[in-house]
Scaffold this motif. Sequence first.
Motif, PDB file in Angstrom:
ATOM      1  N   HIS A 186      24.535  -8.558 -14.302  1.00  0.00           N
ATOM      2  CA  HIS A 186      24.905  -7.482 -13.385  1.00  0.00           C
ATOM      3  C   HIS A 186      23.596  -6.817 -12.968  1.00  0.00           C
ATOM      4  O   HIS A 186      22.522  -7.236 -13.394  1.00  0.00           O
ATOM      5  CB  HIS A 186      25.806  -6.454 -14.077  1.00  0.00           C
ATOM      6  CG  HIS A 186      27.089  -7.008 -14.627  1.00  0.00           C
ATOM      7  ND1 HIS A 186      28.238  -7.049 -13.911  1.00  0.00           N
ATOM      8  CD2 HIS A 186      27.384  -7.540 -15.839  1.00  0.00           C
ATOM      9  CE1 HIS A 186      29.211  -7.590 -14.649  1.00  0.00           C
ATOM     10  NE2 HIS A 186      28.706  -7.912 -15.827  1.00  0.00           N
ATOM     11  N   CYS A 221      27.087  -2.108  -8.618  1.00  0.00           N
ATOM     12  CA  CYS A 221      26.514  -3.293  -9.252  1.00  0.00           C
ATOM     13  C   CYS A 221      25.885  -4.133  -8.138  1.00  0.00           C
ATOM     14  O   CYS A 221      26.488  -4.347  -7.098  1.00  0.00           O
ATOM     15  CB  CYS A 221      27.600  -4.098  -9.964  1.00  0.00           C
ATOM     16  SG  CYS A 221      26.969  -5.643 -10.643  1.00  0.00           S
ATOM     17  N   GLU A 223      24.361  -7.321  -8.464  1.00  0.00           N
ATOM     18  CA  GLU A 223      24.142  -8.732  -8.759  1.00  0.00           C
ATOM     19  C   GLU A 223      25.530  -9.364  -8.779  1.00  0.00           C
ATOM     20  O   GLU A 223      26.396  -8.918  -9.519  1.00  0.00           O
ATOM     21  CB  GLU A 223      23.465  -8.868 -10.136  1.00  0.00           C
ATOM     22  CG  GLU A 223      23.234 -10.285 -10.597  1.00  0.00           C
ATOM     23  CD  GLU A 223      22.160 -10.979  -9.779  1.00  0.00           C
ATOM     24  OE1 GLU A 223      21.007 -10.527  -9.815  1.00  0.00           O
ATOM     25  OE2 GLU A 223      22.496 -11.962  -9.112  1.00  0.00           O
ATOM     26  N   CYS A 225      28.600 -10.830  -9.755  1.00  0.00           N
ATOM     27  CA  CYS A 225      28.951 -11.031 -11.163  1.00  0.00           C
ATOM     28  C   CYS A 225      30.376 -11.516 -11.315  1.00  0.00           C
ATOM     29  O   CYS A 225      30.913 -11.548 -12.402  1.00  0.00           O
ATOM     30  CB  CYS A 225      28.732  -9.747 -11.936  1.00  0.00           C
ATOM     31  SG  CYS A 225      29.677  -8.378 -11.286  1.00  0.00           S
ATOM     32  N   HIS A 229      33.152  -7.994  -8.570  1.00  0.00           N
ATOM     33  CA  HIS A 229      31.787  -7.468  -8.449  1.00  0.00           C
ATOM     34  C   HIS A 229      31.733  -6.193  -7.616  1.00  0.00           C
ATOM     35  O   HIS A 229      30.973  -5.273  -7.909  1.00  0.00           O
ATOM     36  CB  HIS A 229      30.906  -8.562  -7.825  1.00  0.00           C
ATOM     37  CG  HIS A 229      29.636  -8.075  -7.250  1.00  0.00           C
ATOM     38  ND1 HIS A 229      28.637  -7.521  -8.024  1.00  0.00           N
ATOM     39  CD2 HIS A 229      29.183  -8.040  -5.970  1.00  0.00           C
ATOM     40  CE1 HIS A 229      27.620  -7.184  -7.230  1.00  0.00           C
ATOM     41  NE2 HIS A 229      27.927  -7.490  -6.001  1.00  0.00           N
ATOM     42  N   MET A 232      32.828  -2.299  -9.392  1.00  0.00           N
ATOM     43  CA  MET A 232      32.247  -1.669 -10.587  1.00  0.00           C
ATOM     44  C   MET A 232      31.114  -0.723 -10.169  1.00  0.00           C
ATOM     45  O   MET A 232      29.953  -0.973 -10.422  1.00  0.00           O
ATOM     46  CB  MET A 232      31.786  -2.715 -11.615  1.00  0.00           C
ATOM     47  CG  MET A 232      30.947  -3.847 -11.099  1.00  0.00           C
ATOM     48  SD  MET A 232      30.495  -5.043 -12.394  1.00  0.00           S
ATOM     49  CE  MET A 232      29.516  -4.064 -13.531  1.00  0.00           C
TER      50      MET A 232
HETATM   51 CU   LIG Z   1      28.446  -6.617 -11.968  1.00  0.00          CU
END
Ligand SMILES: [Cu+2]
Length: 270
Positions: A186, A221, A223, A225, A229, A232
């Motif tokens: 992340h 976040c 990256e 993930c 994604h 978050m």
């Molecule tokens: Cu993430």
Amino acid sequence: MKKILFIFSSFFIIQKAFANQPVEWQLGFQKAASEGMRDIVNFHNNLLLPIIIAISVFVLFLMLYACVRFRASANPNPSKRTHNVTVEVLWTLIPCLILIVMAVPSFKILYKQDTIPKADLTIKAIGYQWYWGYEYPDENIIFDSYMVEEKDLKADQPRLLAVDNEVVVPVDKVVKVLITANDVLHAWALPSFGVKRDAVPGRINETWFKAEKEGTYYGQCSELCGIKHAFMPITVKVVSEEEYQEWLSEARVKFAKDEVENDELKIASK
Ligand SMILES: [Cu+2]
């Protein structure tokens, strides 16, 4: 034309009202709330942008000039020239110099961000699929931070950015952030503080910020993930020292790190 005017005016007006989150029709960065981000914005606005604009205008001029000056109708017998040493040296040297001019202040900012001053408090952010967990290691506080679903949003909470449990930090204090992940990669990113670090399982990355203004700051976040994604987000509330102490005393009870583990350890060691 009206639309362009609207974009410009809304950019300036909304930027002032909601400084700490992305806004519709936004151009450029979110407003800086730390020295680190101010450095980045200055570097971008005062050095990179002028260079980019100058290069674009120059290349456009060259193309137009070549189109007109060397058009077929005016040049029935085209030039057969293939080399020109002076021009070749120049078009190698000048870009090199431009890159050096850009690299010096860029490295300065990078190194400044990399050197963590003596921290007033430390927080630990742990990335999970798909939410963030936080710890205040010195205060024995631990909690999870989930995005607020659209149907549960309160009036002042932005969609996809608000969380149930916000990170709370005092204003004008050096906050060291330890960043890691528990499952996949992340990244903990907060644009207003100029902070973005990968959260890597099995490894702890460090960064820091010193928030200069009270307020609520939103990040995400950064990256890829997994499927959630985009859901978050990161919310950091910057408050005065007194409010922070108040929050701490409540949080120490509400988010107390489970002592069961330690009790078991104690029993085991008896
Ligand atoms: Cu993430």
